[in-house]
Design an enzyme around this catalytic site. Structure first.
Site, PDB file in Angstrom:
ATOM      1  N   TRP A 319      54.244  51.392  36.083  1.00  0.00           N
ATOM      2  CA  TRP A 319      53.970  50.624  37.297  1.00  0.00           C
ATOM      3  C   TRP A 319      53.384  51.515  38.393  1.00  0.00           C
ATOM      4  O   TRP A 319      52.847  51.026  39.364  1.00  0.00           O
ATOM      5  CB  TRP A 319      55.266  49.968  37.812  1.00  0.00           C
ATOM      6  CG  TRP A 319      56.256  50.939  38.423  1.00  0.00           C
ATOM      7  CD1 TRP A 319      56.689  52.120  37.892  1.00  0.00           C
ATOM      8  CD2 TRP A 319      56.900  50.821  39.696  1.00  0.00           C
ATOM      9  NE1 TRP A 319      57.592  52.730  38.736  1.00  0.00           N
ATOM     10  CE2 TRP A 319      57.743  51.955  39.865  1.00  0.00           C
ATOM     11  CE3 TRP A 319      56.870  49.860  40.705  1.00  0.00           C
ATOM     12  CZ2 TRP A 319      58.532  52.155  40.991  1.00  0.00           C
ATOM     13  CZ3 TRP A 319      57.675  50.075  41.829  1.00  0.00           C
ATOM     14  CH2 TRP A 319      58.481  51.208  41.966  1.00  0.00           C
ATOM     15  N   ASP A 320      53.503  52.822  38.198  1.00  0.00           N
ATOM     16  CA  ASP A 320      52.946  53.784  39.150  1.00  0.00           C
ATOM     17  C   ASP A 320      51.510  53.383  39.518  1.00  0.00           C
ATOM     18  O   ASP A 320      51.088  53.535  40.655  1.00  0.00           O
ATOM     19  CB  ASP A 320      52.907  55.200  38.541  1.00  0.00           C
ATOM     20  CG  ASP A 320      54.259  55.695  38.036  1.00  0.00           C
ATOM     21  OD1 ASP A 320      55.056  54.862  37.583  1.00  0.00           O
ATOM     22  OD2 ASP A 320      54.500  56.919  38.074  1.00  0.00           O
ATOM     23  N   GLU A 449      66.295  53.563  39.456  1.00  0.00           N
ATOM     24  CA  GLU A 449      66.815  53.707  38.092  1.00  0.00           C
ATOM     25  C   GLU A 449      68.251  54.221  38.055  1.00  0.00           C
ATOM     26  O   GLU A 449      68.797  54.451  36.980  1.00  0.00           O
ATOM     27  CB  GLU A 449      65.897  54.626  37.287  1.00  0.00           C
ATOM     28  CG  GLU A 449      64.516  54.029  37.102  1.00  0.00           C
ATOM     29  CD  GLU A 449      63.605  54.874  36.224  1.00  0.00           C
ATOM     30  OE1 GLU A 449      63.994  55.992  35.869  1.00  0.00           O
ATOM     31  OE2 GLU A 449      62.495  54.396  35.909  1.00  0.00           O
ATOM     32  N   LYS A 546      67.931  56.503  43.162  1.00  0.00           N
ATOM     33  CA  LYS A 546      67.020  57.559  42.741  1.00  0.00           C
ATOM     34  C   LYS A 546      65.777  57.548  43.633  1.00  0.00           C
ATOM     35  O   LYS A 546      65.156  58.572  43.875  1.00  0.00           O
ATOM     36  CB  LYS A 546      66.625  57.283  41.287  1.00  0.00           C
ATOM     37  CG  LYS A 546      65.745  58.326  40.649  1.00  0.00           C
ATOM     38  CD  LYS A 546      65.427  57.931  39.203  1.00  0.00           C
ATOM     39  CE  LYS A 546      64.527  58.947  38.524  1.00  0.00           C
ATOM     40  NZ  LYS A 546      64.008  58.463  37.241  1.00  0.00           N
ATOM     41  N   GLN A 547      65.419  56.341  44.110  1.00  0.00           N
ATOM     42  CA  GLN A 547      64.148  56.205  44.836  1.00  0.00           C
ATOM     43  C   GLN A 547      64.157  54.926  45.660  1.00  0.00           C
ATOM     44  O   GLN A 547      65.062  54.097  45.519  1.00  0.00           O
ATOM     45  CB  GLN A 547      63.007  56.166  43.827  1.00  0.00           C
ATOM     46  CG  GLN A 547      63.063  54.976  42.877  1.00  0.00           C
ATOM     47  CD  GLN A 547      62.356  55.249  41.566  1.00  0.00           C
ATOM     48  OE1 GLN A 547      62.985  55.705  40.611  1.00  0.00           O
ATOM     49  NE2 GLN A 547      61.075  54.969  41.508  1.00  0.00           N
TER      50      GLN A 547
HETATM   51  C1  BGC Z   1      60.604  56.900  38.105  1.00  0.00           C
HETATM   52  C2  BGC Z   1      59.796  55.677  37.741  1.00  0.00           C
HETATM   53  C3  BGC Z   1      58.378  56.102  37.384  1.00  0.00           C
HETATM   54  C4  BGC Z   1      58.384  57.158  36.311  1.00  0.00           C
HETATM   55  C5  BGC Z   1      57.004  57.680  35.997  1.00  0.00           C
HETATM   56  C6  BGC Z   1      60.533  57.910  36.988  1.00  0.00           C
HETATM   57  O1  BGC Z   1      61.193  59.070  37.366  1.00  0.00           O
HETATM   58  O2  BGC Z   1      61.939  56.568  38.353  1.00  0.00           O
HETATM   59  O3  BGC Z   1      59.772  54.787  38.829  1.00  0.00           O
HETATM   60  O4  BGC Z   1      57.646  54.998  36.964  1.00  0.00           O
HETATM   61  O5  BGC Z   1      59.169  58.240  36.759  1.00  0.00           O
HETATM   62  O6  BGC Z   1      56.426  58.284  37.103  1.00  0.00           O
END
Ligand code: BGC
Length: 706
Positions: A319-320, A449, A546-547
């Site tokens: 999804w990035d 996550e 986490k984010q």
């Molecule tokens: C993040 C995800 C991301 C992935 C790839 C993970 O660490 O939590 O949101 O899509 O990294 O960049």
């Protein structure tokens, strides 16, 4: 004033000098080919580093081995293949050969010119018998002919009379780093190689994907001052394709001229000027440069999480792309955005098959993939992130709004929107909550996550609501409105959003705010990122992010919330967010700007602008953090300039005191718009005869169609 120095990045200005870190940062790419800046003599273990070349979309595959299997688990891994260090050469002077023993080499120059994409290096070499000379190298991946990677080798300052023989050999080792980090592939796929007339083919044994390479491999004798130009032609072959290269190779000098023009155009449309801070200026240019280098542009490939610079995340697309990278392209290079979305359209059949496999209607896009099939082996942080469906739709919608180009929506775009809407209607649940019938999305993982398989993740519900509204709007626009479309609308209207009345906080999901807060004070600094030190079960039971999750939803839909609410949610969620993902800080920067905390906005922006140059996440060796690079553009444009789509482009000046002036160019409805922010002022220059108008509103401006 533009300082041209800030288009030059040299290894010596960087805080680290390790080979693998430099290989990533100085990698050159063009969206199709990506070459790490490997040591030019490395063809075996004698020289340091983890070099190699990637071709977008070239991967191998193998069945995922589960200790315990369950129905519907992803079946196969997909791992981008790393080709050998193509730029590596063997040098021979008399009886001495650089592949037989370790020659002493000292790198004296390593510089990338961000205004052309050309990497230059000089190595001072001493042979075992003490012959000394310099090997000078320039290289780039052609932006105009994407199957070409060009290297030029020159021998200088020899203290001996003999010629230096320079040989390219393709029988080189494949390198990988052994690591315990689950974010990096530990697979070393051995490719099969065959040579047919003047080209070579590598086949990935499991996926049967094939790459063709053409290069003149004859040894060359170089005398002092002479150069050898090696133009590598590399292409991914379609299934039955035999003759890979229609075109003859072109001369280095012509390619270089084309390259300069291509980059001139790139910077004209997307450069950002930050006055008052040279380091940040370079940082942001470096990030935009890598965005240009990583985007697939053939409608069949996309933008891997690490671009084409490393093996982290196995070369997968996430999804990035839609949420972090696409905005930059939509607003500056819409033709690239269109190709990235065309790729999503091309994998719709796989998404439909996946939904069917899960017993659901419509389409479910893979959380991580190269060819469109789900490859995430850990479903709680993979497949369960159903929000990818709505993220992709958001990308199509943004493209349409900002470019005014409806061609995607008329074709595959509306199919994507309808099929995802069908999925939501089937997957979602009507439940009685707080005296009302509400629609919600249950058993999913949001962007955070560190919370998994929850009900009513706020971000997901908000994005799904948008997906459903957009689907019913398109159905109406294209005369395709049916009973099903009215159900999409009803579900969107009934979408549930949790709110904690006592604390007046938006709920990240149904349980998050009831959990204990992670014991931050007792957590040693070395235990971050938490995912490498604690079992998921421990992480999941706490309030710890986490984010950005709720904060990200509020960035995308800022207009739906009061400023007080945004500020309260920001303060709350910031305290429980670790930023263990590189996708986090940029969003906190944008929202800090929007709630008026310019100090925080600036500090998060510094981290995002310089993340890879300073190796903030400590894993640049595995590749750049592409989403963060797109995020640094968001921090500036969505944050400091407050860009927000609201029946046109709204902008508000949130410039922090550390930045005197910020100027940039956007493309809106096919027109170029030049924007400059000074203290307390936004100025905007439109094209002559523009069809756009600028109006002042709420302390900012709005640009819209006349
Ligand atoms: C993040 C995800 C991301 C992935 C790839 C993970 O660490 O939590 O949101 O899509 O990294 O960049």
């Amino acid at each position: 004033m533009v300082n041209h120095q800030s288009f030059q990045l040299s290894a010596e200005e960087l805080p680290h000098q390790t080979q693998e870190y430099l290989e990533t940062l100085f990698a050159v790419g063009n969206g199709q080919i990506g070459a790490r800046a490997g040591h030019p003599l490395k063809v075996n273990q004698f020289y340091p580093g983890n070099p190699g070349v990637f071709v977008n979309g070239f991967f191998d595959s193998e069945p995922i081995q589960y200790g315990e299997w369950a129905y519907g688990y992803a079946k196969n891994h997909q791992t981008i293949c790393k080709l050998p260090n193509l730029r590596g050469v063997v040098l021979r002077i008399g009886q001495e050969k650089s592949s037989d023993s370790e020659w002493q080499t000292k790198r004296t120059v390593m510089n990338i010119d961000l205004s052309t994409g050309v990497l230059t290096e000089t190595y001072h070499i001493t042979t075992p018998s003490n012959k000394q000379f310099d090997l000078h190298m320039s290289s780039f991946a052609s932006m105009t002919r994407r199957e070409l990677y060009a290297c030029r080798y020159t021998i200088k300052n020899c203290d001996f009379p003999d010629a230096v023989e320079l040989m390219h050999t393709l029988d080189q080792s494949f390198y990988t780093i052994k690591t315990d980090d689950p974010r990096v592939a530990n697979k070393n796929h051995q490719l099969e190689k065959e040579s047919i007339s003047d080209y070579h083919i590598w086949t990935a044994p499991q996926s049967n994907k094939r790459i063709a390479l053409r290069l003149d491999l004859k040894p060359h004798q170089l005398v002092e001052g002479a150069s050898l130009e090696a133009i590598f032609q590399l292409a991914l072959l379609d299934d039955n394709q035999t003759a890979p290269f229609q075109n003859q190779c072109v001369a280095y000098s012509l390619l270089l001229e084309e390259q300069r023009n291509s980059y001139r155009d790139f910077w004209e449309k997307s450069d950002i000027l930050i006055s008052g801070n040279e380091q940040l200026q370079k940082g942001i240019r470096f990030n935009l440069f890598h965005l240009n280098q990583g985007a697939g542009r053939d409608g069949k490939t996309n933008f891997a999480a690490k671009g084409l610079t490393g093996e982290g995340y196995e070369g997968h697309y996430f999804w990035d792309t839609e949420m972090y990278l696409l905005p930059f392209f939509v607003y500056t290079h819409p033709e690239v955005a269109k190709q990235l979305l065309t790729y999503r359209g091309s994998i719709l059949p796989q998404a439909k098959a996946r939904a069917q496999e899960l017993g659901q209607s419509g389409a479910l896009f893979a959380w991580r993939t190269i060819d469109g099939n789900e490859t995430s082996a850990y479903y709680p942080a993979g497949t369960a992130q159903l929000h990818i469906n709505a993220d992709i739709v958001y990308g199509f919608q943004l493209y349409e709004r900002v470019t005014g180009d409806q061609s995607l929506m008329e074709g595959i775009g509306k199919e994507v929107v309808f099929e995802t809407a069908k999925f939501w209607l089937d997957y979602g649940t009507y439940a009685h909550k707080h005296g009302q019938d509400c629609f919600g999305i249950h058993g999913v993982t949001g962007p955070d996550e560190y919370s998994a398989l929850v009900n009513n993740n706020f971000y997901t519900n908000k994005m799904v609501q948008n997906n459903l509204y957009y689907a019913s709007e398109l159905a109406e626009r294209y005369g395709m409105y049916t009973e099903e479309s009215s159900k999409w609308l009803a579900a969107a209207d009934a979408m549930y959003f949790g709110f904690d009345e006592e604390r007046k906080i938006t709920q990240q999901d149904d349980c998050f705010l009831d959990q204990a807060v992670w014991p931050f004070e007792e957590t040693p600094a070395d235990n971050y990122p938490l995912l490498l030190h604690y079992h998921p079960m421990i992480i999941y039971k706490y309030q710890v992010c986490k984010q950005a999750d709720t904060v990200l939803a509020e960035m995308l839909f800022t207009g739906d919330f009061s400023l007080e609410q945004l500020a309260r949610d920001y303060d709350y969620y910031e305290k429980v967010t670790t930023h263990d993902s590189s996708l986090s800080r940029s969003i906190f920067s944008v929202m800090a700007s929007r709630i008026g905390d310019t100090e925080k906005a600036y500090s998060y922006f510094m981290d995002t602008a310089l993340m890879d140059l300073t190796d903030l996440q400590k894993n640049v060796v595995d590749g750049i953090h592409a989403a963060n690079m797109g995020g640094s553009w968001l921090s500036l444009i969505y944050g400091f300039a407050g860009l927000y789509y609201d029946q046109g482009l709204r902008m508000t000046n949130h410039l922090p005191k550390e930045i005197e002036q910020l100027s940039f160019t956007l493309t809106y409805l096919g027109e170029s718009v030049k924007v400059t922010l000074d203290k307390g002022n936004i100025a905007c220059v439109l094209q002559t005869d523009s069809l756009l108008s600028v109006e002042e509103m709420d302390g900012g401006i709005r640009i819209r169609q006349k």
